[in-house]
Write a protein that holds these residues in place. Structure first.
Motif, short mmCIF file in Angstrom:
data_model
loop_
_atom_site.label_atom_id
_atom_site.label_comp_id
_atom_site.label_asym_id
_atom_site.label_seq_id
_atom_site.Cartn_x
_atom_site.Cartn_y
_atom_site.Cartn_z
N LEU A 35 0.80 -1.22 0.00
CA LEU A 35 0.00 0.00 0.00
C LEU A 35 0.83 1.27 0.00
CD1 LEU A 35 -1.73 0.39 3.49
CD2 LEU A 35 0.13 -1.17 3.06
N TYR A 36 2.11 1.17 0.34
CA TYR A 36 2.98 2.35 0.32
C TYR A 36 3.95 2.36 -0.85
CZ TYR A 36 1.08 3.08 4.94
OH TYR A 36 0.22 3.27 5.99
N GLY A 37 3.77 1.43 -1.76
CA GLY A 37 4.64 1.39 -2.93
C GLY A 37 5.89 0.57 -2.75
N GLY A 38 5.96 -0.20 -1.68
CA GLY A 38 7.13 -1.03 -1.44
C GLY A 38 6.86 -2.50 -1.72
N TYR A 39 7.90 -3.28 -1.50
CA TYR A 39 7.84 -4.74 -1.63
C TYR A 39 7.23 -5.19 -2.95
CZ TYR A 39 8.89 -4.48 3.30
OH TYR A 39 9.48 -4.20 4.51
N PRO A 40 7.72 -4.72 -4.07
CA PRO A 40 7.19 -5.21 -5.33
C PRO A 40 7.50 -6.69 -5.52
CG PRO A 40 9.19 -3.94 -5.71
CD PRO A 40 8.84 -3.77 -4.26
N ASN A 41 6.51 -7.42 -5.99
CA ASN A 41 6.63 -8.85 -6.25
C ASN A 41 6.34 -9.09 -7.72
OD1 ASN A 41 6.33 -11.14 -3.71
ND2 ASN A 41 6.31 -8.97 -3.23
N TYR A 42 7.09 -10.02 -8.30
CA TYR A 42 6.91 -10.31 -9.72
C TYR A 42 6.89 -11.81 -9.98
CZ TYR A 42 8.37 -5.45 -10.21
OH TYR A 42 8.48 -4.09 -10.11
N SER A 43 6.15 -12.17 -11.00
CA SER A 43 6.23 -13.52 -11.53
C SER A 43 7.60 -13.69 -12.18
CB SER A 43 5.14 -13.72 -12.57
OG SER A 43 5.40 -14.85 -13.36
N PRO A 44 8.19 -14.87 -12.09
CA PRO A 44 9.49 -15.09 -12.75
C PRO A 44 9.45 -14.80 -14.25
CG PRO A 44 9.01 -16.87 -11.23
CD PRO A 44 7.77 -16.04 -11.30
N SER A 45 8.30 -14.96 -14.87
CA SER A 45 8.20 -14.78 -16.32
C SER A 45 8.30 -13.30 -16.73
CB SER A 45 6.90 -15.37 -16.86
OG SER A 45 5.79 -14.71 -16.28
N VAL A 46 8.11 -12.39 -15.79
CA VAL A 46 8.15 -10.96 -16.14
C VAL A 46 9.24 -10.20 -15.39
CG1 VAL A 46 5.67 -11.03 -16.61
CG2 VAL A 46 6.49 -10.12 -14.42
N LYS A 47 9.83 -10.82 -14.40
CA LYS A 47 10.84 -10.13 -13.60
C LYS A 47 11.99 -9.67 -14.47
CE LYS A 47 13.03 -10.52 -9.08
NZ LYS A 47 13.26 -11.40 -7.92
N GLY A 48 12.37 -8.42 -14.29
CA GLY A 48 13.42 -7.83 -15.10
C GLY A 48 12.90 -7.11 -16.33
N ARG A 49 11.66 -7.35 -16.69
CA ARG A 49 11.06 -6.67 -17.84
C ARG A 49 9.91 -5.76 -17.42
NH1 ARG A 49 8.41 -9.54 -21.56
NH2 ARG A 49 7.85 -11.25 -20.15
N PHE A 50 9.17 -6.15 -16.40
CA PHE A 50 8.02 -5.38 -15.93
C PHE A 50 8.37 -4.71 -14.61
CE2 PHE A 50 4.39 -8.05 -18.01
CZ PHE A 50 5.03 -7.95 -19.24
N THR A 51 7.78 -3.52 -14.40
CA THR A 51 7.96 -2.80 -13.15
C THR A 51 6.61 -2.31 -12.65
OG1 THR A 51 10.16 -2.04 -13.82
CG2 THR A 51 9.11 -0.88 -12.00
N ILE A 52 6.29 -2.63 -11.40
CA ILE A 52 5.06 -2.15 -10.80
C ILE A 52 5.40 -0.99 -9.88
CG2 ILE A 52 5.16 -3.82 -8.87
CD1 ILE A 52 2.08 -3.97 -9.04
N SER A 53 4.55 0.02 -9.88
CA SER A 53 4.77 1.19 -9.04
C SER A 53 3.42 1.83 -8.75
CB SER A 53 5.71 2.19 -9.71
OG SER A 53 5.14 2.67 -10.93
N ARG A 54 3.43 2.80 -7.83
CA ARG A 54 2.20 3.54 -7.57
C ARG A 54 2.54 5.00 -7.37
NH1 ARG A 54 -0.47 0.17 -3.22
NH2 ARG A 54 -2.24 1.52 -3.67
N ASP A 55 1.56 5.87 -7.63
CA ASP A 55 1.82 7.30 -7.52
C ASP A 55 1.85 7.71 -6.04
OD1 ASP A 55 -1.49 8.73 -8.19
OD2 ASP A 55 -0.86 7.16 -6.83
N ASN A 56 2.26 8.94 -5.80
CA ASN A 56 2.43 9.40 -4.42
C ASN A 56 1.12 9.39 -3.64
OD1 ASN A 56 5.17 9.80 -4.74
ND2 ASN A 56 4.94 11.94 -5.36
N ALA A 57 0.03 9.68 -4.32
CA ALA A 57 -1.26 9.68 -3.63
C ALA A 57 -1.70 8.26 -3.30
CB ALA A 57 -2.31 10.39 -4.48
#
Length: 124
Positions: free
Chosen positions: A48-70
């Motif tokens: 909920l604070y934009g931390g601890y991003p988790n990825y599937s192995p199939s996309v890790k290194g290619r996809f990035t998840i993030s959230r805006d400041n609000a």
């Protein structure tokens, strides 16, 4: 309760896309995808604070998840797309207090609400 996902489209292999999902409130959110004839699979999630991003192995290194400041909008930046990334992409949110941990983050049944999906098609 409404999630609005957007940003899908038709691209060529190697191209990039950014998906967005807007929700009212700050919660753990994730992205899943479902290709024709296949089960829904986990792609990425973020706390909920934009931390601890988790990825599937199939996309890790290619996809990035993030959230805006609000905290209301979550993004999925998808780079170096491959034809096997073709799917309908769904954003989902956990709203329960116990769901605000990152446990079982890849299990779609742990999410409470889902967006309508946005189609990503990657041509070779």
């Amino acid at each position: 309760v409404q999630l609005q996902a957007s940003g899908g489209g038709l691209v060529q292999a190697g191209d990039s896309l950014r998906l967005s999902c807007t929700f009212s409130g700050r919660y753990v959110m994730g992205w899943f995808r479902q290709a024709p004839g296949k089960e829904r699979e986990f792609v990425a999630a973020i706390d909920l604070y934009g931390g601890y991003p988790n990825y599937s192995p199939s996309v890790k290194g290619r996809f990035t998840i993030s959230r805006d400041n609000a905290g209301n909008t979550v993004y999925l930046q998808m780079n170096n797309l491959k034809p096997e990334d073709t799917a309908v992409y769904y954003c989902a949110v956990r709203v329960s207090p116990t769901g605000q941990t990152m446990g079982a983050i890849d299990r779609h049944r742990t999410y409470d609400y889902w967006g309508q999906g946005t189609l990503v098609t990657v041509s070779s």
